[in-house]
Write a protein that holds these residues in place. Structure first.
Motif, PDB file in Angstrom:
ATOM      1  N   ARG A 154       0.864  -1.180   0.000  1.00  0.00           N
ATOM      2  CA  ARG A 154       0.000   0.000   0.000  1.00  0.00           C
ATOM      3  C   ARG A 154       0.899   1.228   0.000  1.00  0.00           C
ATOM      4  O   ARG A 154       1.628   1.482   0.960  1.00  0.00           O
ATOM      5  CB  ARG A 154      -0.927  -0.001   1.215  1.00  0.00           C
ATOM      6  N   VAL A 155       0.851   1.980  -1.089  1.00  0.00           N
ATOM      7  CA  VAL A 155       1.730   3.132  -1.279  1.00  0.00           C
ATOM      8  C   VAL A 155       0.961   4.413  -0.974  1.00  0.00           C
ATOM      9  O   VAL A 155      -0.122   4.640  -1.527  1.00  0.00           O
ATOM     10  CB  VAL A 155       2.278   3.184  -2.722  1.00  0.00           C
ATOM     11  N   SER A 156       1.522   5.233  -0.109  1.00  0.00           N
ATOM     12  CA  SER A 156       0.890   6.526   0.190  1.00  0.00           C
ATOM     13  C   SER A 156       1.946   7.620   0.180  1.00  0.00           C
ATOM     14  O   SER A 156       3.073   7.404   0.627  1.00  0.00           O
ATOM     15  CB  SER A 156       0.188   6.490   1.553  1.00  0.00           C
ATOM     16  N   GLU A 157       1.570   8.765  -0.364  1.00  0.00           N
ATOM     17  CA  GLU A 157       2.486   9.909  -0.394  1.00  0.00           C
ATOM     18  C   GLU A 157       2.237  10.778   0.827  1.00  0.00           C
ATOM     19  O   GLU A 157       1.093  11.037   1.204  1.00  0.00           O
ATOM     20  CB  GLU A 157       2.298  10.719  -1.672  1.00  0.00           C
ATOM     21  N   ARG A 158       3.320  11.239   1.432  1.00  0.00           N
ATOM     22  CA  ARG A 158       3.238  12.058   2.632  1.00  0.00           C
ATOM     23  C   ARG A 158       3.986  13.372   2.439  1.00  0.00           C
ATOM     24  O   ARG A 158       4.705  13.574   1.448  1.00  0.00           O
ATOM     25  CB  ARG A 158       3.841  11.316   3.830  1.00  0.00           C
ATOM     26  N   ASP A 159       3.815  14.268   3.427  1.00  0.00           N
ATOM     27  CA  ASP A 159       4.566  15.522   3.412  1.00  0.00           C
ATOM     28  C   ASP A 159       6.060  15.246   3.564  1.00  0.00           C
ATOM     29  O   ASP A 159       6.465  14.224   4.135  1.00  0.00           O
ATOM     30  CB  ASP A 159       4.100  16.433   4.551  1.00  0.00           C
ATOM     31  N   ASP A 160       6.865  16.168   3.081  1.00  0.00           N
ATOM     32  CA  ASP A 160       8.315  15.988   3.150  1.00  0.00           C
ATOM     33  C   ASP A 160       8.805  15.793   4.582  1.00  0.00           C
ATOM     34  O   ASP A 160       9.814  15.112   4.810  1.00  0.00           O
ATOM     35  CB  ASP A 160       9.016  17.197   2.526  1.00  0.00           C
ATOM     36  N   ASP A 161       8.112  16.392   5.554  1.00  0.00           N
ATOM     37  CA  ASP A 161       8.533  16.263   6.953  1.00  0.00           C
ATOM     38  C   ASP A 161       8.547  14.809   7.413  1.00  0.00           C
ATOM     39  O   ASP A 161       9.349  14.440   8.283  1.00  0.00           O
ATOM     40  CB  ASP A 161       7.608  17.076   7.866  1.00  0.00           C
ATOM     41  N   VAL A 162       7.677  13.993   6.843  1.00  0.00           N
ATOM     42  CA  VAL A 162       7.605  12.587   7.254  1.00  0.00           C
ATOM     43  C   VAL A 162       8.884  11.851   6.873  1.00  0.00           C
ATOM     44  O   VAL A 162       9.350  10.964   7.600  1.00  0.00           O
ATOM     45  CB  VAL A 162       6.380  11.907   6.622  1.00  0.00           C
ATOM     46  N   CYS A 163       9.460  12.218   5.740  1.00  0.00           N
ATOM     47  CA  CYS A 163      10.658  11.530   5.253  1.00  0.00           C
ATOM     48  C   CYS A 163      11.957  12.162   5.750  1.00  0.00           C
ATOM     49  O   CYS A 163      13.029  11.571   5.549  1.00  0.00           O
ATOM     50  CB  CYS A 163      10.670  11.521   3.723  1.00  0.00           C
ATOM     51  N   ARG A 164      11.875  13.319   6.380  1.00  0.00           N
ATOM     52  CA  ARG A 164      13.116  13.982   6.801  1.00  0.00           C
ATOM     53  C   ARG A 164      13.941  13.123   7.751  1.00  0.00           C
ATOM     54  O   ARG A 164      15.164  13.008   7.585  1.00  0.00           O
ATOM     55  CB  ARG A 164      12.794  15.346   7.421  1.00  0.00           C
ATOM     56  N   PRO A 165      13.338  12.462   8.767  1.00  0.00           N
ATOM     57  CA  PRO A 165      14.158  11.598   9.636  1.00  0.00           C
ATOM     58  C   PRO A 165      14.827  10.457   8.889  1.00  0.00           C
ATOM     59  O   PRO A 165      15.994  10.136   9.147  1.00  0.00           O
ATOM     60  CB  PRO A 165      13.143  11.084  10.666  1.00  0.00           C
ATOM     61  N   SER A 166      14.116   9.830   7.949  1.00  0.00           N
ATOM     62  CA  SER A 166      14.721   8.716   7.210  1.00  0.00           C
ATOM     63  C   SER A 166      15.861   9.208   6.326  1.00  0.00           C
ATOM     64  O   SER A 166      16.869   8.510   6.146  1.00  0.00           O
ATOM     65  CB  SER A 166      13.670   7.994   6.363  1.00  0.00           C
ATOM     66  N   THR A 167      15.728  10.417   5.779  1.00  0.00           N
ATOM     67  CA  THR A 167      16.807  10.987   4.979  1.00  0.00           C
ATOM     68  C   THR A 167      18.030  11.249   5.844  1.00  0.00           C
ATOM     69  O   THR A 167      19.178  11.009   5.426  1.00  0.00           O
ATOM     70  CB  THR A 167      16.343  12.283   4.300  1.00  0.00           C
ATOM     71  N   GLN A 168      17.805  11.761   7.063  1.00  0.00           N
ATOM     72  CA  GLN A 168      18.920  11.979   7.991  1.00  0.00           C
ATOM     73  C   GLN A 168      19.593  10.657   8.353  1.00  0.00           C
ATOM     74  O   GLN A 168      20.828  10.569   8.403  1.00  0.00           O
ATOM     75  CB  GLN A 168      18.422  12.676   9.252  1.00  0.00           C
ATOM     76  N   ILE A 169      18.800   9.627   8.595  1.00  0.00           N
ATOM     77  CA  ILE A 169      19.358   8.316   8.940  1.00  0.00           C
ATOM     78  C   ILE A 169      20.179   7.774   7.772  1.00  0.00           C
ATOM     79  O   ILE A 169      21.272   7.222   7.969  1.00  0.00           O
ATOM     80  CB  ILE A 169      18.240   7.344   9.345  1.00  0.00           C
ATOM     81  N   ALA A 170      19.680   7.919   6.555  1.00  0.00           N
ATOM     82  CA  ALA A 170      20.430   7.457   5.385  1.00  0.00           C
ATOM     83  C   ALA A 170      21.787   8.148   5.301  1.00  0.00           C
ATOM     84  O   ALA A 170      22.815   7.511   5.012  1.00  0.00           O
ATOM     85  CB  ALA A 170      19.633   7.714   4.113  1.00  0.00           C
ATOM     86  N   SER A 171      21.807   9.447   5.565  1.00  0.00           N
ATOM     87  CA  SER A 171      23.069  10.196   5.539  1.00  0.00           C
ATOM     88  C   SER A 171      24.020   9.702   6.628  1.00  0.00           C
ATOM     89  O   SER A 171      25.234   9.558   6.400  1.00  0.00           O
ATOM     90  CB  SER A 171      22.780  11.689   5.715  1.00  0.00           C
ATOM     91  N   ARG A 172      23.490   9.407   7.805  1.00  0.00           N
ATOM     92  CA  ARG A 172      24.335   8.951   8.908  1.00  0.00           C
ATOM     93  C   ARG A 172      24.832   7.525   8.690  1.00  0.00           C
ATOM     94  O   ARG A 172      25.932   7.171   9.125  1.00  0.00           O
ATOM     95  CB  ARG A 172      23.571   9.094  10.213  1.00  0.00           C
ATOM     96  N   VAL A 173      24.037   6.720   8.014  1.00  0.00           N
ATOM     97  CA  VAL A 173      24.497   5.372   7.678  1.00  0.00           C
ATOM     98  C   VAL A 173      25.677   5.447   6.709  1.00  0.00           C
ATOM     99  O   VAL A 173      26.660   4.709   6.849  1.00  0.00           O
ATOM    100  CB  VAL A 173      23.347   4.538   7.083  1.00  0.00           C
ATOM    101  N   ARG A 174      25.609   6.344   5.738  1.00  0.00           N
ATOM    102  CA  ARG A 174      26.736   6.509   4.805  1.00  0.00           C
ATOM    103  C   ARG A 174      27.985   6.958   5.557  1.00  0.00           C
ATOM    104  O   ARG A 174      29.103   6.499   5.273  1.00  0.00           O
ATOM    105  CB  ARG A 174      26.368   7.523   3.716  1.00  0.00           C
ATOM    106  N   LEU A 175      27.806   7.855   6.523  1.00  0.00           N
ATOM    107  CA  LEU A 175      28.938   8.299   7.335  1.00  0.00           C
ATOM    108  C   LEU A 175      29.517   7.134   8.135  1.00  0.00           C
ATOM    109  O   LEU A 175      30.741   6.953   8.201  1.00  0.00           O
ATOM    110  CB  LEU A 175      28.492   9.417   8.280  1.00  0.00           C
ATOM    111  N   ALA A 176      28.633   6.328   8.735  1.00  0.00           N
ATOM    112  CA  ALA A 176      29.088   5.177   9.522  1.00  0.00           C
ATOM    113  C   ALA A 176      29.835   4.179   8.646  1.00  0.00           C
ATOM    114  O   ALA A 176      30.845   3.595   9.072  1.00  0.00           O
ATOM    115  CB  ALA A 176      27.904   4.507  10.207  1.00  0.00           C
ATOM    116  N   LEU A 177      29.356   3.960   7.431  1.00  0.00           N
ATOM    117  CA  LEU A 177      30.044   3.052   6.514  1.00  0.00           C
ATOM    118  C   LEU A 177      31.473   3.511   6.250  1.00  0.00           C
ATOM    119  O   LEU A 177      32.413   2.712   6.262  1.00  0.00           O
ATOM    120  CB  LEU A 177      29.279   2.960   5.197  1.00  0.00           C
ATOM    121  N   THR A 178      31.627   4.812   6.030  1.00  0.00           N
ATOM    122  CA  THR A 178      32.962   5.354   5.761  1.00  0.00           C
ATOM    123  C   THR A 178      33.878   5.167   6.959  1.00  0.00           C
ATOM    124  O   THR A 178      35.036   4.744   6.817  1.00  0.00           O
ATOM    125  CB  THR A 178      32.866   6.849   5.404  1.00  0.00           C
ATOM    126  N   ARG A 179      33.371   5.457   8.153  1.00  0.00           N
ATOM    127  CA  ARG A 179      34.213   5.384   9.346  1.00  0.00           C
ATOM    128  C   ARG A 179      34.541   3.945   9.729  1.00  0.00           C
ATOM    129  O   ARG A 179      35.677   3.637  10.099  1.00  0.00           O
ATOM    130  CB  ARG A 179      33.530   6.117  10.502  1.00  0.00           C
TER     131      ARG A 179
END
Length: 258
Positions: A154-179
């Motif tokens: 079931r696919v639903s579109e949400r406001d950008d605020d809903v995805c902001r935490p997941s975007t931050q987590i994705a960025s931090r995972v990339r940082l963790a991979l590098t370190r």
């Protein structure tokens, strides 16, 4: 004999008339040119606006189409999976969707993946500043099991605020991979990894476990968004050579930290 002042006045008036006529001609020409320029600028603004709006709409439509296609592909993969293990199924969803946040509701055996999807289009502008423009849509996809091993997305579109935490987590995972990839094997302890990932104590990373199995090291980390609004467990895996060795790491979200 007195000079003919009348003739001089006539010549002067004629000269002034010619100057006036010439000025009017120049002004009219300038007005015509200005009108043409203004009309062209208005047309270009109208034309570019329509073109850019059409390209933006196509980009948004493309994102939505791709999100639905990915959800369908993921559901089929879940249906053909031979496991009921939540971590393994989370890995299946990650493999097909790369959603940074994947939660599991054990009471319903239901998974929810949250991710922002992006596309680019070329913007036309008369003035400098045109070029590639990135557009983003936020999607939340719920995968629910049905009788016979079928899964329904079931696919639903949400406001950008809903995805902001997941975007931050994705960025931090990339940082963790590098370190983690750059760490020496001898430093890959729970304390060592915690210090490497979170040297300032901001608590964006909470290292839960570090384990070695054969020639691989597994690091379990709870990765949080700003103010810990959302958190996701990740399992980082990398080779474990000699104490002076380094190795490229991989990351997969898990349903729980262990």
């Amino acid at each position: 004999m007195a000079p003919d002042k009348t003739g001089g006045a006539v010549v002067t008036r004629r000269a002034n008339g010619l100057v006036t006529t010439g000025c009017l001609t120049v002004l009219i020409a300038l007005a015509v040119i200005l009108g043409i320029v203004v009309s062209w600028l208005w047309y270009r603004h109208w034309h570019d606006g329509n073109v850019n709006r059409e390209r933006e709409e196509k980009a948004f439509a493309s994102i939505g189409k791709q999100a639905r296609a990915t959800a369908d592909d993921t559901a089929r993969a879940l249906g053909t999976s031979d496991t009921t293990d939540a971590d393994a199924l989370t890995g299946v969803i990650w493999q097909h969707s790369e959603a940074p946040v994947i939660t599991y509701d054990a009471s319903r055996r239901e998974f929810t993946a949250t991710a922002a999807r992006s596309a680019q289009y070329d913007e036309d502008l008369m003035l400098p500043g045109g070029g590639p423009v990135k557009v983003t849509r936020c999607f939340v996809v719920t995968y629910t099991p049905r009788p016979g091993q079928a899964w329904t997305p079931r696919v639903s579109e949400r406001d950008d605020d809903v995805c902001r935490p997941s975007t931050q987590i994705a960025s931090r995972v990339r940082l963790a991979l590098t370190r983690i990839s750059s760490m020496y094997a001898e430093d890959l302890t729970r304390t060592g990894v915690q210090k490497a990932l979170d040297p300032t104590g901001r608590r964006s990373f909470d290292v839960r476990n570090v384990a070695r199995e054969g020639d691989k090291l597994t690091v379990s980390v709870l990765v949080s968004s700003s103010e810990a609004a959302v958190a996701q467990c990740y399992r980082f895996t990398r080779p474990a050579p000699g104490d002076d060795g380094q190795g490229s790491a991989t990351a997969v979200p898990t349903s729980s930290c262990s």
